[in-house]
Scaffold this motif. Structure first.
Motif, PDB file in Angstrom:
ATOM      1  N   PRO A 198       0.813  -1.215   0.000  1.00 42.17           N
ATOM      2  CA  PRO A 198       0.000   0.000   0.000  1.00 42.17           C
ATOM      3  C   PRO A 198       0.849   1.270   0.000  1.00 42.17           C
ATOM      4  CG  PRO A 198       0.051  -0.947   2.197  1.00 42.17           C
ATOM      5  CD  PRO A 198       0.754  -1.923   1.270  1.00 42.17           C
ATOM      6  N   HIS A 231      -5.597   5.279  -1.561  1.00 47.73           N
ATOM      7  CA  HIS A 231      -4.824   4.064  -1.306  1.00 47.73           C
ATOM      8  C   HIS A 231      -4.472   3.420  -2.644  1.00 47.73           C
ATOM      9  CE1 HIS A 231      -6.967   3.500   2.856  1.00 47.73           C
ATOM     10  NE2 HIS A 231      -6.440   4.692   2.708  1.00 47.73           N
ATOM     11  N   VAL A 241      -2.684   0.236  -4.169  1.00 44.45           N
ATOM     12  CA  VAL A 241      -2.269  -1.090  -3.715  1.00 44.45           C
ATOM     13  C   VAL A 241      -2.125  -2.027  -4.904  1.00 44.45           C
ATOM     14  CG1 VAL A 241      -3.470  -0.801  -1.500  1.00 44.45           C
ATOM     15  CG2 VAL A 241      -4.648  -1.940  -3.381  1.00 44.45           C
TER      16      VAL A 241
END
Length: 142
Positions: free
Chosen positions: A75, A86, A88
């Motif tokens: 992340p 975020h 990821v």
């Protein structure tokens, strides 16, 4: 059913991935903001705008009882008092086909309102084998 209040963006994101793993459309949609300018882009798909359209795409993905196994890693989180982004990687596999999986680069954006944190953007794109990228450390070129 009352909409859950997520006290952090991380809590909202965890609920999103738990709902996906359980194939629970209602729990998945409870993570989304109720604003109409929400956006979802599935791998290789078009930009979907609006809560009803996003719900329909997730309904289609989860139809047939397919369960997704998703491992989230690496992340990179950027956050302020009212917004969190975020970025990821997701390693995604169908529960019934453990050998076949895909790596996705994903951006999840959450905003904080009076009713807590909710998703406003989920953008997932397929990526080639991560080893194809070589050394991705920052480089300074002058």
């Amino acid at each position: 059913m009352s909409k859950p209040t997520f006290t952090t963006a991380l809590e909202a994101e965890a609920a999103f991935y738990q709902a996906l793993a359980q194939g629970d459309l209602d729990a998945l949609m409870a993570v989304w903001s109720e604003e109409e300018d929400v956006v979802c882009i599935h791998p290789g798909g078009p930009r979907i705008v609006g809560l009803a359209a996003i719900r329909e795409t997730w309904r289609q993905i989860l139809a047939g009882g397919n369960r997704l196994q998703i491992e989230v890693s690496q992340p990179v989180i950027t956050a302020s008092a009212a917004m969190a982004m975020h970025c990821v990687f997701e390693q995604v596999a169908l529960e019934s086909r453990e050998q076949r999986s895909a790596t996705l680069a994903v951006t999840n954006v959450f905003t904080r309102g009076a009713d807590g944190w909710h998703m406003v953007l989920h953008h997932a794109s397929a990526v080639p084998d991560l080893s194809d990228f070589g050394d991705l450390s920052p480089r300074v070129v002058h």
